[in-house]
Design an enzyme around this catalytic site. Structure first.
Site, PDB file in Angstrom:
ATOM      1  N   CYS A 114       0.811  -1.225   0.000  1.00 25.75           N
ATOM      2  CA  CYS A 114       0.000   0.000   0.000  1.00 25.75           C
ATOM      3  C   CYS A 114       0.845   1.276   0.000  1.00 25.75           C
ATOM      4  O   CYS A 114       0.335   2.355  -0.280  1.00 25.75           O
ATOM      5  CB  CYS A 114      -0.956   0.004   1.190  1.00 25.75           C
ATOM      6  SG  CYS A 114      -2.162  -1.335   1.111  1.00 25.75           S
ATOM      7  N   HIS A 251      -3.138   7.644   1.940  1.00 21.90           N
ATOM      8  CA  HIS A 251      -3.533   6.312   1.479  1.00 21.90           C
ATOM      9  C   HIS A 251      -4.907   6.008   2.064  1.00 21.90           C
ATOM     10  O   HIS A 251      -5.170   6.300   3.224  1.00 21.90           O
ATOM     11  CB  HIS A 251      -2.514   5.276   1.927  1.00 21.90           C
ATOM     12  CG  HIS A 251      -2.991   3.872   1.718  1.00 21.90           C
ATOM     13  ND1 HIS A 251      -3.525   3.450   0.521  1.00 21.90           N
ATOM     14  CD2 HIS A 251      -3.049   2.808   2.557  1.00 21.90           C
ATOM     15  CE1 HIS A 251      -3.884   2.181   0.635  1.00 21.90           C
ATOM     16  NE2 HIS A 251      -3.615   1.774   1.860  1.00 21.90           N
ATOM     17  N   ASN A 281     -10.024   0.253  -0.294  1.00 21.92           N
ATOM     18  CA  ASN A 281      -8.569   0.356  -0.306  1.00 21.92           C
ATOM     19  C   ASN A 281      -8.038  -0.181  -1.634  1.00 21.92           C
ATOM     20  O   ASN A 281      -8.105  -1.393  -1.879  1.00 21.92           O
ATOM     21  CB  ASN A 281      -8.008  -0.440   0.882  1.00 21.92           C
ATOM     22  CG  ASN A 281      -6.498  -0.366   0.984  1.00 21.92           C
ATOM     23  OD1 ASN A 281      -5.815   0.076   0.063  1.00 21.92           O
ATOM     24  ND2 ASN A 281      -5.969  -0.808   2.110  1.00 21.92           N
TER      25      ASN A 281
HETATM   26  N1  ACO Z   1     -18.339  -7.926   9.207  1.00 25.53           N
HETATM   27  C1  ACO Z   1     -18.803  -8.217  10.434  1.00 25.53           C
HETATM   28  N2  ACO Z   1     -17.989  -8.557  11.456  1.00 25.53           N
HETATM   29  C2  ACO Z   1     -16.666  -8.619  11.202  1.00 25.53           C
HETATM   30  C3  ACO Z   1     -16.138  -8.340   9.928  1.00 25.53           C
HETATM   31  C4  ACO Z   1     -17.029  -7.993   8.908  1.00 25.53           C
HETATM   32  N3  ACO Z   1     -16.630  -7.699   7.664  1.00 25.53           N
HETATM   33  N4  ACO Z   1     -14.799  -8.472   9.984  1.00 25.53           N
HETATM   34  C5  ACO Z   1     -14.499  -8.823  11.233  1.00 25.53           C
HETATM   35  N5  ACO Z   1     -15.628  -8.916  11.970  1.00 25.53           N
HETATM   36  C6  ACO Z   1     -15.773  -9.266  13.368  1.00 25.53           C
HETATM   37  C7  ACO Z   1     -14.633 -10.103  13.893  1.00 25.53           C
HETATM   38  O1  ACO Z   1     -14.823 -11.470  13.605  1.00 25.53           O
HETATM   39  C8  ACO Z   1     -14.694  -9.838  15.381  1.00 25.53           C
HETATM   40  O2  ACO Z   1     -15.706 -10.631  15.931  1.00 25.53           O
HETATM   41  P1  ACO Z   1     -15.502 -11.302  17.425  1.00 25.53           P
HETATM   42  O3  ACO Z   1     -15.358 -10.127  18.331  1.00 25.53           O
HETATM   43  O4  ACO Z   1     -16.733 -12.070  17.560  1.00 25.53           O
HETATM   44  O5  ACO Z   1     -14.263 -12.102  17.273  1.00 25.53           O
HETATM   45  C9  ACO Z   1     -15.163  -8.386  15.438  1.00 25.53           C
HETATM   46  O6  ACO Z   1     -15.746  -8.081  14.159  1.00 25.53           O
HETATM   47  C10 ACO Z   1     -14.037  -7.408  15.709  1.00 25.53           C
HETATM   48  O7  ACO Z   1     -12.968  -7.713  14.828  1.00 25.53           O
HETATM   49  P2  ACO Z   1     -11.664  -6.850  14.788  1.00 25.53           P
HETATM   50  O8  ACO Z   1     -10.758  -7.370  13.727  1.00 25.53           O
HETATM   51  O9  ACO Z   1     -11.130  -6.702  16.167  1.00 25.53           O
HETATM   52  O10 ACO Z   1     -12.321  -5.488  14.314  1.00 25.53           O
HETATM   53  P3  ACO Z   1     -11.660  -4.074  14.284  1.00 25.53           P
HETATM   54  O11 ACO Z   1     -12.477  -3.123  15.034  1.00 25.53           O
HETATM   55  O12 ACO Z   1     -10.203  -4.137  14.563  1.00 25.53           O
HETATM   56  O13 ACO Z   1     -11.850  -3.688  12.750  1.00 25.53           O
HETATM   57  C11 ACO Z   1     -10.520  -3.596  10.766  1.00 25.53           C
HETATM   58  C12 ACO Z   1     -11.265  -4.498  11.743  1.00 25.53           C
HETATM   59  C13 ACO Z   1     -11.526  -2.732  10.075  1.00 25.53           C
HETATM   60  C14 ACO Z   1      -9.813  -4.472   9.725  1.00 25.53           C
HETATM   61  C15 ACO Z   1      -9.509  -2.766  11.552  1.00 25.53           C
HETATM   62  O14 ACO Z   1      -8.696  -3.574  12.344  1.00 25.53           O
HETATM   63  C16 ACO Z   1      -8.668  -1.937  10.684  1.00 25.53           C
HETATM   64  O15 ACO Z   1      -9.109  -1.014  10.079  1.00 25.53           O
HETATM   65  N6  ACO Z   1      -7.359  -2.221  10.619  1.00 25.53           N
HETATM   66  C17 ACO Z   1      -6.451  -1.507   9.787  1.00 25.53           C
HETATM   67  C18 ACO Z   1      -6.051  -2.402   8.753  1.00 25.53           C
HETATM   68  C19 ACO Z   1      -6.371  -1.918   7.389  1.00 25.53           C
HETATM   69  O16 ACO Z   1      -7.056  -0.974   7.125  1.00 25.53           O
HETATM   70  N7  ACO Z   1      -5.791  -2.658   6.490  1.00 25.53           N
HETATM   71  C20 ACO Z   1      -5.902  -2.388   5.123  1.00 25.53           C
HETATM   72  C21 ACO Z   1      -4.658  -2.841   4.472  1.00 25.53           C
HETATM   73  S1  ACO Z   1      -3.273  -2.156   5.194  1.00 25.53           S
HETATM   74  C22 ACO Z   1      -3.270  -0.620   4.824  1.00 25.53           C
HETATM   75  O17 ACO Z   1      -3.532  -0.274   3.728  1.00 25.53           O
HETATM   76  C23 ACO Z   1      -2.918   0.273   5.895  1.00 25.53           C
END
Ligand code: ACO
Length: 324
Positions: A114, A251, A281
């Site tokens: 990214c 980004h 993304n």
């Molecule tokens: N729909 C519904 N529920 C979901 C989904 C979904 N699409 N995805 C995950 N969940 C659930 C999980 O299973 C978990 O359930 P549980 O509590 O029963 O285990 C719950 O939601 C929380 O999951 P987390 O992964 O802890 O959720 P979080 O609040 O961290 O959000 C996210 C996830 C959006 C990916 C976040 O961590 C994030 O934004 N991270 C940054 C990473 C990113 O943006 N990466 C992109 C590529 S890297 C880059 O370009 C920077």
């Protein structure tokens, strides 16, 4: 007098097919509400079979050249950032060179996930300042839909396809922050964090083409800290303070990360170019796509100071400060 790499034109390409969160919720245990609340994403563009990284990169490049009023004979180099190349080799950049009908110069790919556009911009800027080339197309083109595990709701909802490009030309500057062009770029990587965001296979492994694997929480945690450092570094290097930044073109991974950066730089919401809601993304394509949109609709104007930042698999991260 110093040489500055000036952005003369910016362009983008998005596949016609739009997939909404509701559509994804038909095949995955997810919802529009969850995706919007956690990421800000409402929809993404998904490539058709003929919309390869080279096809989309060439379309974005044509658009950037058109905006610049330049032709392929005005291009010395193509530096293309992608982590979803059409082939292991030749580089997607030379496929773009052929699609553009460009008979001269040289072309190669850069792989930094990214952060790819920031890396490619840094490489092209260094080549222009060294005199290796006098002009360059810097392209980010990605088809993440082809490396996603479509049964994994935690990653499948986050990404989209597309390409963005800028046309750079060497110009003159005074060596000051008031110069037009790339003022500085700042690159970082930390290899021991390679396993928090990666593709578990490659064309070099016949048994496993690979899909994207991510520890979202860890990526989020590092993103907020590292991007804040990269922003400070860019301002310090140019003797500028955050009040002088006109635009943040980040980004587009997640609205919450973008919002954290906006607060850090103390910008108003309308000074941040946001496309993540419509594009999701698009990895290396996200910054040039956002830039092209904001230049195209007249928000970003010649003379404006634009701060770009990105973090991605590697981990890689970096920033660029550019006066349009
Ligand atoms: N729909 C519904 N529920 C979901 C989904 C979904 N699409 N995805 C995950 N969940 C659930 C999980 O299973 C978990 O359930 P549980 O509590 O029963 O285990 C719950 O939601 C929380 O999951 P987390 O992964 O802890 O959720 P979080 O609040 O961290 O959000 C996210 C996830 C959006 C990916 C976040 O961590 C994030 O934004 N991270 C940054 C990473 C990113 O943006 N990466 C992109 C590529 S890297 C880059 O370009 C920077």
């Amino acid at each position: 007098m110093v040489i500055r790499s000036q952005i003369i034109g910016a362009g983008g390409y998005l596949p016609a097919r739009v997939v909404t969160n509701d559509e994804l919720a038909k095949q995955l245990d997810t919802s529009d509400a969850w995706i919007q609340e956690r990421t800000g994403i409402r929809q993404r563009h998904i490539a058709a079979p003929e919309e390869t990284a080279a096809f989309m990169g060439a379309a974005a490049a044509r658009s950037a050249l058109r905006e610049a009023g330049a032709g392929v004979d005005d291009v010395d180099a193509i530096v293309l950032a992608t982590t979803t190349p059409d082939q292991a080799f030749p580089a997607t950049a030379v496929r773009v060179q052929a699609l553009l009908g460009m008979k001269r110069g040289f072309a190669f790919d850069v792989s930094a996930a990214c952060s790819g556009f920031i890396y490619a911009l840094a490489v092209a800027d260094a080549m222009l300042r060294a005199g290796t080339a006098r002009s360059a197309l810097v392209i980010g083109s990605e088809v993440y839909s082809r490396i996603l595990d479509w049964s994994d709701r935690s990653t499948a909802v986050l990404f989209g396809d597309g390409a963005g490009a800028v046309y750079l030309r060497a110009g003159k500057g005074e060596g000051l922050g008031t110069d037009r062009g790339v003022l500085s770029t700042h690159l970082h990587s930390q290899g021991e964090l390679g396993d928090i965001l990666y593709v578990d296979g490659a064309v070099g492994r016949r048994d496993r083409p690979g899909t994207l694997v991510m520890n979202g929480r860890e990526v989020f945690r590092h993103a907020v800290v590292r991007l804040a450092e990269a922003v400070d570094e860019a301002l310090l290097a140019n003797g500028l303070d955050r009040g002088q930044v006109d635009w943040l073109v980040p980004h587009q991974a997640n609205m919450r990360i973008i919002e954290a950066m906006r607060r850090k730089i103390a910008l108003r919401p309308e000074q941040v170019v946001v496309t993540v809601d419509r594009h999701a993304n698009t990895s290396a394509a996200s910054i040039p796509l956002a830039l092209a949109e904001a230049v195209g609709d007249g928000r970003i104007r010649s003379g404006d100071l634009v701060l770009m930042e990105a973090l991605g698999g590697g981990l890689t991260w970096g920033s660029a400060l550019v006066r349009l």
